[in-house]
Scaffold this motif. Structure first.
Motif, PDB file in Angstrom:
ATOM      1  N   VAL A 274       0.839  -1.206   0.000  1.00  9.63           N
ATOM      2  CA  VAL A 274       0.000   0.000   0.000  1.00  9.63           C
ATOM      3  C   VAL A 274       0.872   1.253   0.000  1.00  9.63           C
ATOM      4  O   VAL A 274       0.643   2.189  -0.780  1.00  9.63           O
ATOM      5  CB  VAL A 274      -0.982   0.006   1.189  1.00  9.63           C
ATOM      6  CG1 VAL A 274      -1.732   1.322   1.275  1.00  9.63           C
ATOM      7  CG2 VAL A 274      -1.968  -1.158   1.053  1.00  9.63           C
ATOM      8  N   ALA A 275       1.883   1.282   0.843  1.00  8.77           N
ATOM      9  CA  ALA A 275       2.761   2.455   0.911  1.00  8.77           C
ATOM     10  C   ALA A 275       3.441   2.686  -0.437  1.00  8.77           C
ATOM     11  O   ALA A 275       3.494   3.818  -0.936  1.00  8.77           O
ATOM     12  CB  ALA A 275       3.801   2.285   2.011  1.00  8.77           C
ATOM     13  N   TYR A 276       3.949   1.633  -1.039  1.00  7.34           N
ATOM     14  CA  TYR A 276       4.603   1.762  -2.346  1.00  7.34           C
ATOM     15  C   TYR A 276       3.609   2.303  -3.385  1.00  7.34           C
ATOM     16  O   TYR A 276       3.911   3.234  -4.122  1.00  7.34           O
ATOM     17  CB  TYR A 276       5.163   0.411  -2.813  1.00  7.34           C
ATOM     18  CG  TYR A 276       5.772   0.462  -4.187  1.00  7.34           C
ATOM     19  CD1 TYR A 276       7.127   0.712  -4.351  1.00  7.34           C
ATOM     20  CD2 TYR A 276       5.002   0.280  -5.337  1.00  7.34           C
ATOM     21  CE1 TYR A 276       7.701   0.771  -5.616  1.00  7.34           C
ATOM     22  CE2 TYR A 276       5.560   0.345  -6.600  1.00  7.34           C
ATOM     23  CZ  TYR A 276       6.911   0.584  -6.730  1.00  7.34           C
ATOM     24  OH  TYR A 276       7.466   0.650  -7.984  1.00  7.34           O
ATOM     25  N   TYR A 277       2.422   1.687  -3.429  1.00 14.36           N
ATOM     26  CA  TYR A 277       1.430   2.064  -4.440  1.00 14.36           C
ATOM     27  C   TYR A 277       1.037   3.533  -4.298  1.00 14.36           C
ATOM     28  O   TYR A 277       0.977   4.269  -5.279  1.00 14.36           O
ATOM     29  CB  TYR A 277       0.199   1.156  -4.323  1.00 14.36           C
ATOM     30  CG  TYR A 277      -0.767   1.308  -5.478  1.00 14.36           C
ATOM     31  CD1 TYR A 277      -0.454   0.804  -6.732  1.00 14.36           C
ATOM     32  CD2 TYR A 277      -1.988   1.937  -5.316  1.00 14.36           C
ATOM     33  CE1 TYR A 277      -1.331   0.932  -7.791  1.00 14.36           C
ATOM     34  CE2 TYR A 277      -2.868   2.071  -6.367  1.00 14.36           C
ATOM     35  CZ  TYR A 277      -2.532   1.568  -7.612  1.00 14.36           C
ATOM     36  OH  TYR A 277      -3.406   1.705  -8.665  1.00 14.36           O
ATOM     37  N   LEU A 278       0.787   3.979  -3.081  1.00 11.90           N
ATOM     38  CA  LEU A 278       0.376   5.370  -2.884  1.00 11.90           C
ATOM     39  C   LEU A 278       1.528   6.331  -3.162  1.00 11.90           C
ATOM     40  O   LEU A 278       1.339   7.367  -3.802  1.00 11.90           O
ATOM     41  CB  LEU A 278      -0.177   5.581  -1.485  1.00 11.90           C
ATOM     42  CG  LEU A 278      -1.460   4.811  -1.148  1.00 11.90           C
ATOM     43  CD1 LEU A 278      -1.964   5.195   0.235  1.00 11.90           C
ATOM     44  CD2 LEU A 278      -2.539   4.989  -2.192  1.00 11.90           C
ATOM     45  N   ARG A 279       2.725   5.999  -2.708  1.00 11.30           N
ATOM     46  CA  ARG A 279       3.867   6.899  -2.933  1.00 11.30           C
ATOM     47  C   ARG A 279       4.186   7.042  -4.414  1.00 11.30           C
ATOM     48  O   ARG A 279       4.523   8.137  -4.874  1.00 11.30           O
ATOM     49  CB  ARG A 279       5.095   6.392  -2.184  1.00 11.30           C
ATOM     50  CG  ARG A 279       5.021   6.626  -0.697  1.00 11.30           C
ATOM     51  CD  ARG A 279       6.271   6.159   0.018  1.00 11.30           C
ATOM     52  NE  ARG A 279       6.131   6.344   1.447  1.00 11.30           N
ATOM     53  CZ  ARG A 279       6.364   5.394   2.352  1.00 11.30           C
ATOM     54  NH1 ARG A 279       6.797   4.206   1.986  1.00 11.30           N
ATOM     55  NH2 ARG A 279       6.194   5.657   3.629  1.00 11.30           N
ATOM     56  N   THR A 280       4.115   5.958  -5.161  1.00 10.23           N
ATOM     57  CA  THR A 280       4.447   6.043  -6.589  1.00 10.23           C
ATOM     58  C   THR A 280       3.288   6.572  -7.427  1.00 10.23           C
ATOM     59  O   THR A 280       3.473   6.893  -8.593  1.00 10.23           O
ATOM     60  CB  THR A 280       4.910   4.685  -7.156  1.00 10.23           C
ATOM     61  OG1 THR A 280       3.866   3.723  -7.001  1.00 10.23           O
ATOM     62  CG2 THR A 280       6.186   4.220  -6.481  1.00 10.23           C
ATOM     63  N   SER A 281       2.115   6.689  -6.837  1.00  7.91           N
ATOM     64  CA  SER A 281       0.963   7.250  -7.543  1.00  7.91           C
ATOM     65  C   SER A 281       0.843   8.754  -7.373  1.00  7.91           C
ATOM     66  O   SER A 281       0.184   9.420  -8.163  1.00  7.91           O
ATOM     67  CB  SER A 281      -0.339   6.599  -7.043  1.00  7.91           C
ATOM     68  OG  SER A 281      -0.353   5.225  -7.330  1.00  7.91           O
TER      69      SER A 281
END
Length: 181
Positions: free
Chosen positions: A77-84
């Motif tokens: 989740v953290a990766y997905y939100l940060r890269t979005s």
């Protein structure tokens, strides 16, 4: 050194993003890629083949991004939100390819192929988020938040003043089983 095929796809993406589908003629793509038209046709025999090549590139980049989501030390989740999010790290060119595909999706003869590719990209991300979140509704919610951030990235819309992705993650961690780094 980037090969001619990748240069052609890079040029095609740039023309689509910067000037729209009307400007992305085979001649313009060849010129922007600094290859002859024959060189372009060697790799992509037609405009439809060029579109198919771009869709394949999007799928490849999306699959690599889904692997990165699954294996991120900070959690999916953290990766997905940060890269979005606007200004966040850009994973492997997937954003450029996605935006270019969106530019050709309207009124295209290959519209169904484009919708299928975008559905595959969406499914890759959802599956990667589901690997961290057991609840499919929470995984979908995380994906929707990321999609909203991604839309801001694509359109150049900044985040609200004083708020950032870390604020979202902190709140999510308060209420949902999201991995802590």
């Amino acid at each position: 050194m980037t090969g001619a095929r990748d240069r052609v796809l890079d040029a095609y993406e740039t023309l689509l993003i910067d000037h729209g589908p009307g400007a992305a003629t085979l001649d313009a793509v060849a010129a922007a890629a600094e290859v002859s038209k024959g060189g372009l046709l060697y790799h992509f025999a037609s405009k439809d083949a060029l579109v198919a090549g771009l869709l394949d590139r999007l799928r490849e980049r999306s699959a690599a991004d889904a692997d990165a989501i699954r294996t991120s030390p900070d959690g999916a989740v953290a990766y997905y939100l940060r890269t979005s999010a606007p200004g966040g790290p850009v994973p492997g060119g997937v954003t450029r390819s996605y935006l270019a595909v969106l530019r050709i999706s309207e009124g295209s003869a290959t519209g169904q192929a484009i919708r299928d590719a975008l559905a595959e990209v969406d499914a890759d991300a959802f599956a990667a988020l589901r690997a961290e979140l057991d609840d499919p509704v929470l995984a979908w919610l995380a994906q929707l938040v990321g999609d909203g951030l991604y839309l801001r990235t694509l359109t150049g819309t900044p985040l609200p003043p004083g708020l950032g992705v870390e604020d979202l993650l902190a709140r999510l961690r308060q209420h949902f089983p999201v991995a802590d780094p």
